[in-house]
Design a protein around this motif. Structure first.
Motif, PDB file in Angstrom:
ATOM      1  N   SER A 154     -10.843  29.926   4.627  1.00 41.17           N
ATOM      2  CA  SER A 154      -9.500  29.485   4.041  1.00 41.17           C
ATOM      3  C   SER A 154      -9.291  30.242   3.073  1.00 41.17           C
ATOM      4  CB  SER A 154     -10.723  28.533   2.613  1.00 41.17           C
ATOM      5  OG  SER A 154     -11.457  29.145   1.911  1.00 41.17           O
ATOM      6  N   ASN A 155     -10.107  31.585   2.803  1.00 43.22           N
ATOM      7  CA  ASN A 155      -9.237  32.876   2.624  1.00 43.22           C
ATOM      8  C   ASN A 155      -8.182  32.987   3.439  1.00 43.22           C
ATOM      9  OD1 ASN A 155     -10.223  34.006  -0.602  1.00 43.22           O
ATOM     10  ND2 ASN A 155     -11.809  33.184   0.516  1.00 43.22           N
ATOM     11  N   LEU A 156      -8.372  33.055   4.599  1.00 42.72           N
ATOM     12  CA  LEU A 156      -7.432  33.263   5.494  1.00 42.72           C
ATOM     13  C   LEU A 156      -6.069  32.264   4.597  1.00 42.72           C
ATOM     14  CD1 LEU A 156      -5.810  34.808   8.222  1.00 42.72           C
ATOM     15  CD2 LEU A 156      -7.340  33.451   9.506  1.00 42.72           C
ATOM     16  N   ARG A 157      -6.346  31.550   5.259  1.00 42.69           N
ATOM     17  CA  ARG A 157      -5.362  29.937   5.712  1.00 42.69           C
ATOM     18  C   ARG A 157      -4.475  30.360   4.427  1.00 42.69           C
ATOM     19  NH1 ARG A 157      -2.571  27.434   8.821  1.00 42.69           N
ATOM     20  NH2 ARG A 157      -1.168  28.578   7.186  1.00 42.69           N
ATOM     21  N   ALA A 158      -4.929  31.004   2.843  1.00 40.51           N
ATOM     22  CA  ALA A 158      -4.123  30.754   1.764  1.00 40.51           C
ATOM     23  C   ALA A 158      -3.733  31.895   1.999  1.00 40.51           C
ATOM     24  CB  ALA A 158      -5.244  31.196   0.410  1.00 40.51           C
ATOM     25  N   LEU A 159      -3.724  32.884   2.465  1.00 37.75           N
ATOM     26  CA  LEU A 159      -2.741  34.259   2.456  1.00 37.75           C
ATOM     27  C   LEU A 159      -1.833  33.457   3.173  1.00 37.75           C
ATOM     28  CD1 LEU A 159      -2.644  37.444   1.528  1.00 37.75           C
ATOM     29  CD2 LEU A 159      -3.764  37.583   4.124  1.00 37.75           C
ATOM     30  N   LEU A 160      -1.845  33.291   4.284  1.00 37.35           N
ATOM     31  CA  LEU A 160      -1.068  32.762   5.709  1.00 37.35           C
ATOM     32  C   LEU A 160       0.048  31.695   4.275  1.00 37.35           C
ATOM     33  CD1 LEU A 160      -3.461  31.983   8.850  1.00 37.35           C
ATOM     34  CD2 LEU A 160      -1.448  33.535   7.905  1.00 37.35           C
ATOM     35  N   ASP A 161      -0.837  31.087   3.888  1.00 41.22           N
ATOM     36  CA  ASP A 161       0.430  30.225   2.938  1.00 41.22           C
ATOM     37  C   ASP A 161       1.052  30.413   2.298  1.00 41.22           C
ATOM     38  OD1 ASP A 161      -0.799  27.917   4.362  1.00 41.22           O
ATOM     39  OD2 ASP A 161      -1.945  26.732   2.845  1.00 41.22           O
ATOM     40  N   VAL A 162       0.328  31.492   1.274  1.00 43.08           N
ATOM     41  CA  VAL A 162       1.399  32.430   0.458  1.00 43.08           C
ATOM     42  C   VAL A 162       2.217  33.154   0.919  1.00 43.08           C
ATOM     43  CG1 VAL A 162       0.442  34.165  -1.366  1.00 43.08           C
ATOM     44  CG2 VAL A 162      -0.259  32.430  -1.226  1.00 43.08           C
ATOM     45  N   ILE A 163       1.627  33.859   2.028  1.00 45.54           N
ATOM     46  CA  ILE A 163       2.596  35.043   2.510  1.00 45.54           C
ATOM     47  C   ILE A 163       4.324  33.648   2.990  1.00 45.54           C
ATOM     48  CG2 ILE A 163       4.007  36.398   5.147  1.00 45.54           C
ATOM     49  CD1 ILE A 163       0.716  37.371   4.821  1.00 45.54           C
ATOM     50  N   ALA A 164       4.147  32.835   3.630  1.00 50.38           N
ATOM     51  CA  ALA A 164       5.212  31.871   3.950  1.00 50.38           C
ATOM     52  C   ALA A 164       6.203  31.442   3.088  1.00 50.38           C
ATOM     53  CB  ALA A 164       4.242  30.648   4.674  1.00 50.38           C
ATOM     54  N   ALA A 193     -12.025  38.881   4.569  1.00 54.31           N
ATOM     55  CA  ALA A 193     -12.330  37.720   4.007  1.00 54.31           C
ATOM     56  C   ALA A 193     -13.280  36.256   3.836  1.00 54.31           C
ATOM     57  CB  ALA A 193     -10.842  36.700   4.037  1.00 54.31           C
ATOM     58  N   GLY A 194     -13.949  36.742   4.565  1.00 54.31           N
ATOM     59  CA  GLY A 194     -15.270  36.278   4.482  1.00 54.31           C
ATOM     60  C   GLY A 194     -15.635  36.660   6.216  1.00 54.31           C
ATOM     61  N   PHE A 195     -15.820  38.822   5.885  1.00 51.79           N
ATOM     62  CA  PHE A 195     -16.490  38.775   7.255  1.00 51.79           C
ATOM     63  C   PHE A 195     -17.565  38.849   6.967  1.00 51.79           C
ATOM     64  CE2 PHE A 195     -16.482  42.244   9.547  1.00 51.79           C
ATOM     65  CZ  PHE A 195     -16.320  42.424  11.227  1.00 51.79           C
ATOM     66  N   MET A 196     -18.611  38.973   7.908  1.00 55.85           N
ATOM     67  CA  MET A 196     -20.665  39.332   7.260  1.00 55.85           C
ATOM     68  C   MET A 196     -20.976  40.278   7.453  1.00 55.85           C
ATOM     69  SD  MET A 196     -19.654  36.776   5.057  1.00 55.85           S
ATOM     70  CE  MET A 196     -21.959  36.460   4.260  1.00 55.85           C
ATOM     71  N   ARG A 211      -6.002  32.348  -4.603  1.00 56.13           N
ATOM     72  CA  ARG A 211      -5.166  32.795  -5.264  1.00 56.13           C
ATOM     73  C   ARG A 211      -4.992  34.491  -5.265  1.00 56.13           C
ATOM     74  NH1 ARG A 211      -5.449  33.322 -10.350  1.00 56.13           N
ATOM     75  NH2 ARG A 211      -7.125  31.678 -10.805  1.00 56.13           N
ATOM     76  N   LEU A 212      -6.156  35.015  -5.894  1.00 54.72           N
ATOM     77  CA  LEU A 212      -6.239  36.779  -6.580  1.00 54.72           C
ATOM     78  C   LEU A 212      -6.267  37.062  -5.024  1.00 54.72           C
ATOM     79  CD1 LEU A 212      -7.009  37.399  -9.263  1.00 54.72           C
ATOM     80  CD2 LEU A 212      -9.709  37.635  -8.534  1.00 54.72           C
ATOM     81  N   LEU A 213      -7.331  37.129  -3.952  1.00 57.37           N
ATOM     82  CA  LEU A 213      -6.980  37.676  -2.725  1.00 57.37           C
ATOM     83  C   LEU A 213      -5.098  38.174  -2.066  1.00 57.37           C
ATOM     84  CD1 LEU A 213      -8.341  39.349  -0.465  1.00 57.37           C
ATOM     85  CD2 LEU A 213      -8.968  37.371   0.859  1.00 57.37           C
ATOM     86  N   PRO A 214      -4.659  37.490  -2.026  1.00 60.12           N
ATOM     87  CA  PRO A 214      -3.318  37.212  -1.562  1.00 60.12           C
ATOM     88  C   PRO A 214      -2.515  38.363  -3.259  1.00 60.12           C
ATOM     89  CG  PRO A 214      -4.038  35.197  -1.353  1.00 60.12           C
ATOM     90  CD  PRO A 214      -4.927  35.698  -2.087  1.00 60.12           C
ATOM     91  N   ALA A 215      -2.720  37.987  -3.897  1.00 54.76           N
ATOM     92  CA  ALA A 215      -1.911  38.957  -5.488  1.00 54.76           C
ATOM     93  C   ALA A 215      -2.367  39.910  -4.838  1.00 54.76           C
ATOM     94  CB  ALA A 215      -2.220  38.147  -6.353  1.00 54.76           C
ATOM     95  N   CYS A 216      -3.498  40.424  -4.495  1.00 51.83           N
ATOM     96  CA  CYS A 216      -3.915  41.499  -4.184  1.00 51.83           C
ATOM     97  C   CYS A 216      -3.376  42.758  -3.272  1.00 51.83           C
ATOM     98  CB  CYS A 216      -5.661  41.881  -4.299  1.00 51.83           C
ATOM     99  SG  CYS A 216      -6.616  42.280  -6.133  1.00 51.83           S
ATOM    100  N   VAL A 217      -3.333  41.633  -2.214  1.00 48.30           N
ATOM    101  CA  VAL A 217      -3.178  42.286  -0.603  1.00 48.30           C
ATOM    102  C   VAL A 217      -1.753  42.594  -1.322  1.00 48.30           C
ATOM    103  CG1 VAL A 217      -2.547  41.205   2.040  1.00 48.30           C
ATOM    104  CG2 VAL A 217      -4.544  41.020   0.578  1.00 48.30           C
ATOM    105  N   ARG A 218      -0.856  41.289  -1.731  1.00 47.35           N
ATOM    106  CA  ARG A 218       0.650  41.895  -1.952  1.00 47.35           C
ATOM    107  C   ARG A 218       0.819  42.768  -2.453  1.00 47.35           C
ATOM    108  NH1 ARG A 218       5.291  40.889  -5.023  1.00 47.35           N
ATOM    109  NH2 ARG A 218       6.782  39.239  -4.148  1.00 47.35           N
ATOM    110  N   ALA A 219       0.509  43.606  -3.861  1.00 49.77           N
ATOM    111  CA  ALA A 219      -0.049  44.518  -4.673  1.00 49.77           C
ATOM    112  C   ALA A 219      -0.455  46.263  -3.414  1.00 49.77           C
ATOM    113  CB  ALA A 219      -1.239  44.764  -5.161  1.00 49.77           C
ATOM    114  N   LEU A 220      -1.290  45.604  -2.757  1.00 51.82           N
ATOM    115  CA  LEU A 220      -1.737  46.712  -1.563  1.00 51.82           C
ATOM    116  C   LEU A 220       0.122  46.730  -0.699  1.00 51.82           C
ATOM    117  CD1 LEU A 220      -4.796  46.053  -0.451  1.00 51.82           C
ATOM    118  CD2 LEU A 220      -3.865  48.291  -1.473  1.00 51.82           C
TER     119      LEU A 220
END
Ligand code: GRF
Length: 222
Positions: A19-29, A97-100, A186-195
């Motif tokens: 779901s975090n991957l999905r959120a990141l893809l959605d935010v980027i799009a 993103a949920g890599f165990m 929300r927070l993970l994409p925001a941090c990836v964006r900052a990177l």
């Protein structure tokens, strides 16, 4: 983001629902100024449901299964295959993103200060694979999520952002984890964006992060 405004190349590693991957893809799009694109999704599990999100988005996948109870040599060979599979896509930032699985110093050295993880607790509390269950069992009233750079210790590297999530009466592990994930999305994409925009400076354990104003409710490292 490089000065030529080319999008930063992102690899995302998942083990589960994604779901975090999905959120990141959605935010980027949805964000023309994001400054990054997911070029490959890697997984240690062929049955990781989140791989479907990559396929739907037309993103390449690299899957390297690691058998349970693998010895050190098998693990090292597995990590080498995974690394080469990712490297073929020339990622500049790696998002866990949920890599165990735990990645070695050799892997991290390939992308210094550019491997980022999301963890479902307010670190340093409740490190490890059962953070939500342990927070509930401990009876904390507040938990949350932490996005951090990855170092050689589990759930330990410099913190990029954190946000608190309340534990509610009668919460189950699933209900609490879903409430935490909603914030991670929300927070993970925001941090990836900052990177991607080189808006992260690391000095020792302390990271200074310039988050876009509309992507995070609070910045804990002014
Ligand atoms: C997230 O809560 C993450 O913090 C943890 O595993 C979960 C992954 O969820 N490490 P999903 O696969 O992104 O839905």
């Amino acid at each position: 983001m490089p000065t030529d405004t080319r999008a930063t190349r992102l690899a995302v590693l998942i083990s589960g629902g994604g779901s975090n991957l999905r959120a990141l893809l959605d935010v980027i799009a949805a964000d023309a100024g994001f400054g990054g694109e997911v070029v490959v999704v890697g997984s240690d599990r062929t049955d990781a449901a989140g791989l479907e999100h990559a396929r739907t988005a037309g993103v390449a996948t690299v899957v390297e299964e690691l058998p349970r109870g693998a010895d050190a040599a098998t693990r090292a060979a597995w990590e080498q295959r995974l690394t080469e599979g990712l490297a073929a896509h020339q990622p500049e930032v790696v998002v866990l993103a949920g890599f165990m699985r735990i990645l070695s110093g050799g892997f991290l050295a390939r992308w210094p200060d550019r491997v980022v993880n999301t963890h479902p607790s307010l670190l340093p509390a409740f490190r490890g694979a059962h953070a939500v269950r342990e927070a509930l069992a401990h009876g904390v009233k507040l938990t949350g999520c932490t996005v951090h750079l990855v170092d050689e210790e589990v759930d330990h590297g410099p913190i990029l952002a954190q946000e608190a999530v309340p534990v509610l009466p009668g919460d189950t592990e699933v209900a609490l984890h879903e409430r935490i994930k909603a914030v991670e999305h929300r927070l993970l994409p925001a941090c990836v964006r900052a990177l991607c925009h080189d808006h992260v400076t690391v000095v020792g354990r302390r990271a200074e992060v310039r988050l876009a104003p509309d992507t995070a409710e609070q910045e804990l490292h002014p």
